[in-house]
Write a protein that holds these residues in place. Structure first.
Motif, PDB file in Angstrom:
ATOM      1  N   PRO A  21       0.824  -1.209   0.000  1.00 55.84           N
ATOM      2  CA  PRO A  21       0.000   0.000   0.000  1.00 55.84           C
ATOM      3  C   PRO A  21       0.865   1.270   0.000  1.00 55.84           C
ATOM      4  O   PRO A  21       1.997   1.253   0.473  1.00 55.84           O
ATOM      5  N   GLU A  22       0.314   2.350  -0.515  1.00 57.29           N
ATOM      6  CA  GLU A  22       1.033   3.620  -0.575  1.00 57.29           C
ATOM      7  C   GLU A  22       1.582   3.992   0.798  1.00 57.29           C
ATOM      8  O   GLU A  22       0.900   3.869   1.807  1.00 57.29           O
ATOM      9  N   GLY A  23       2.852   4.413   0.810  1.00 56.66           N
ATOM     10  CA  GLY A  23       3.494   4.837   2.043  1.00 56.66           C
ATOM     11  C   GLY A  23       4.278   3.746   2.750  1.00 56.66           C
ATOM     12  O   GLY A  23       5.118   4.044   3.581  1.00 56.66           O
ATOM     13  N   THR A  24       3.994   2.483   2.454  1.00 58.92           N
ATOM     14  CA  THR A  24       4.748   1.414   3.088  1.00 58.92           C
ATOM     15  C   THR A  24       6.144   1.347   2.489  1.00 58.92           C
ATOM     16  O   THR A  24       6.388   1.855   1.392  1.00 58.92           O
ATOM     17  N   TYR A  25       7.058   0.729   3.196  1.00 56.19           N
ATOM     18  CA  TYR A  25       8.440   0.678   2.730  1.00 56.19           C
ATOM     19  C   TYR A  25       8.604  -0.108   1.437  1.00 56.19           C
ATOM     20  O   TYR A  25       9.634  -0.029   0.789  1.00 56.19           O
ATOM     21  N   TYR A  26       7.614  -0.853   1.028  1.00 55.22           N
ATOM     22  CA  TYR A  26       7.690  -1.610  -0.222  1.00 55.22           C
ATOM     23  C   TYR A  26       6.596  -1.211  -1.210  1.00 55.22           C
ATOM     24  O   TYR A  26       6.192  -1.985  -2.054  1.00 55.22           O
ATOM     25  N   SER A  27       6.165   0.050  -1.149  1.00 56.50           N
ATOM     26  CA  SER A  27       5.113   0.520  -2.062  1.00 56.50           C
ATOM     27  C   SER A  27       5.647   0.821  -3.461  1.00 56.50           C
ATOM     28  O   SER A  27       4.869   0.939  -4.396  1.00 56.50           O
ATOM     29  N   GLY A  28       6.953   0.935  -3.615  1.00 60.74           N
ATOM     30  CA  GLY A  28       7.534   1.173  -4.938  1.00 60.74           C
ATOM     31  C   GLY A  28       7.652  -0.130  -5.697  1.00 60.74           C
ATOM     32  O   GLY A  28       6.902  -0.396  -6.631  1.00 60.74           O
ATOM     33  N   HIS A  29       8.574  -0.947  -5.271  1.00 61.72           N
ATOM     34  CA  HIS A  29       8.710  -2.268  -5.860  1.00 61.72           C
ATOM     35  C   HIS A  29       9.628  -3.129  -4.993  1.00 61.72           C
ATOM     36  O   HIS A  29      10.318  -2.619  -4.118  1.00 61.72           O
ATOM     37  N   ARG A  50      10.398   2.661  -1.923  1.00 63.59           N
ATOM     38  CA  ARG A  50       9.249   3.568  -1.981  1.00 63.59           C
ATOM     39  C   ARG A  50       9.801   4.958  -2.216  1.00 63.59           C
ATOM     40  O   ARG A  50      11.005   5.188  -2.036  1.00 63.59           O
ATOM     41  N   PRO A  51       8.970   5.895  -2.615  1.00 66.73           N
ATOM     42  CA  PRO A  51       9.480   7.258  -2.791  1.00 66.73           C
ATOM     43  C   PRO A  51      10.080   7.794  -1.481  1.00 66.73           C
ATOM     44  O   PRO A  51       9.533   7.548  -0.399  1.00 66.73           O
ATOM     45  N   TRP A  52      11.206   8.480  -1.600  1.00 65.93           N
ATOM     46  CA  TRP A  52      11.873   9.059  -0.439  1.00 65.93           C
ATOM     47  C   TRP A  52      10.978  10.112   0.202  1.00 65.93           C
ATOM     48  O   TRP A  52      10.238  10.818  -0.479  1.00 65.93           O
ATOM     49  N   LYS A  53      11.031  10.206   1.533  1.00 68.62           N
ATOM     50  CA  LYS A  53      10.336  11.291   2.237  1.00 68.62           C
ATOM     51  C   LYS A  53      11.227  11.806   3.350  1.00 68.62           C
ATOM     52  O   LYS A  53      12.139  11.110   3.817  1.00 68.62           O
ATOM     53  N   GLU A  54      10.975  13.028   3.757  1.00 70.34           N
ATOM     54  CA  GLU A  54      11.764  13.679   4.799  1.00 70.34           C
ATOM     55  C   GLU A  54      11.848  12.784   6.033  1.00 70.34           C
ATOM     56  O   GLU A  54      10.849  12.226   6.476  1.00 70.34           O
ATOM     57  N   GLY A  55      13.076  12.623   6.546  1.00 69.49           N
ATOM     58  CA  GLY A  55      13.292  11.810   7.737  1.00 69.49           C
ATOM     59  C   GLY A  55      13.778  10.392   7.443  1.00 69.49           C
ATOM     60  O   GLY A  55      14.206   9.687   8.350  1.00 69.49           O
ATOM     61  N   ASP A  56      13.704   9.967   6.177  1.00 69.39           N
ATOM     62  CA  ASP A  56      14.220   8.639   5.835  1.00 69.39           C
ATOM     63  C   ASP A  56      15.736   8.620   6.025  1.00 69.39           C
ATOM     64  O   ASP A  56      16.411   9.612   5.735  1.00 69.39           O
ATOM     65  N   PRO A  57      16.292   7.478   6.466  1.00 70.28           N
ATOM     66  CA  PRO A  57      17.736   7.417   6.695  1.00 70.28           C
ATOM     67  C   PRO A  57      18.578   7.417   5.425  1.00 70.28           C
ATOM     68  O   PRO A  57      19.753   7.739   5.478  1.00 70.28           O
ATOM     69  N   TYR A  61      18.550   8.110  -5.321  1.00 71.48           N
ATOM     70  CA  TYR A  61      17.876   8.522  -6.552  1.00 71.48           C
ATOM     71  C   TYR A  61      16.390   8.814  -6.325  1.00 71.48           C
ATOM     72  O   TYR A  61      15.542   8.442  -7.120  1.00 71.48           O
ATOM     73  N   GLY A  62      16.078   9.454  -5.191  1.00 69.49           N
ATOM     74  CA  GLY A  62      14.699   9.817  -4.902  1.00 69.49           C
ATOM     75  C   GLY A  62      13.875   8.698  -4.284  1.00 69.49           C
ATOM     76  O   GLY A  62      12.664   8.828  -4.131  1.00 69.49           O
ATOM     77  N   GLU A  63      14.532   7.604  -3.913  1.00 68.29           N
ATOM     78  CA  GLU A  63      13.824   6.479  -3.305  1.00 68.29           C
ATOM     79  C   GLU A  63      14.437   6.122  -1.960  1.00 68.29           C
ATOM     80  O   GLU A  63      15.643   6.290  -1.752  1.00 68.29           O
ATOM     81  N   TYR A  64      13.609   5.628  -1.073  1.00 64.31           N
ATOM     82  CA  TYR A  64      14.095   4.979   0.145  1.00 64.31           C
ATOM     83  C   TYR A  64      14.190   3.503  -0.188  1.00 64.31           C
ATOM     84  O   TYR A  64      13.236   2.901  -0.672  1.00 64.31           O
ATOM     85  N   ARG A  65      15.362   2.902   0.016  1.00 64.98           N
ATOM     86  CA  ARG A  65      15.587   1.489  -0.282  1.00 64.98           C
ATOM     87  C   ARG A  65      16.060   0.790   0.976  1.00 64.98           C
ATOM     88  O   ARG A  65      16.854   1.339   1.736  1.00 64.98           O
TER      89      ARG A  65
END
Length: 75
Positions: A21-29, A50-57, A61-65
């Motif tokens: 689901p949107e916002g989960t750590y695996y919402s991208g792929h 998932r798409p990077w958001k403020e506060g992610d460690p 390239y614009g993603e939190y992995r």
């Protein structure tokens, strides 16, 4: 997806894990899977994004992995 179980090859036609689901750590792929069998447990390691958001460690390239693991049993 193909896998080796013992000496037998199996083939899955549907995703074992799909995006969440949107916002989960695996919402991208989920990708770059590796399956390890230890005793009677199968461990499925994979990269989730998932798409990077403020506060992610991390910001790759614009993603939190992150590396994740799923198993066929609780651990």
């Amino acid at each position: 997806c193909a896998c080796l179980v013992g000496s037998e090859m199996c083939k899955e036609t549907e995703p074992i894990l799909s995006f969440g689901p949107e916002g989960t750590y695996y919402s991208g792929h989920v990708h770059k899977a590796s399956i390890v069998k230890k005793d009677d447990t199968l461990y499925h390691f994979y990269c989730a994004t998932r798409p990077w958001k403020e506060g992610d460690p991390t910001n790759a390239y614009g993603e939190y992995r992150t590396i994740c693991v799923a198993a066929n049993k609780k651990f």
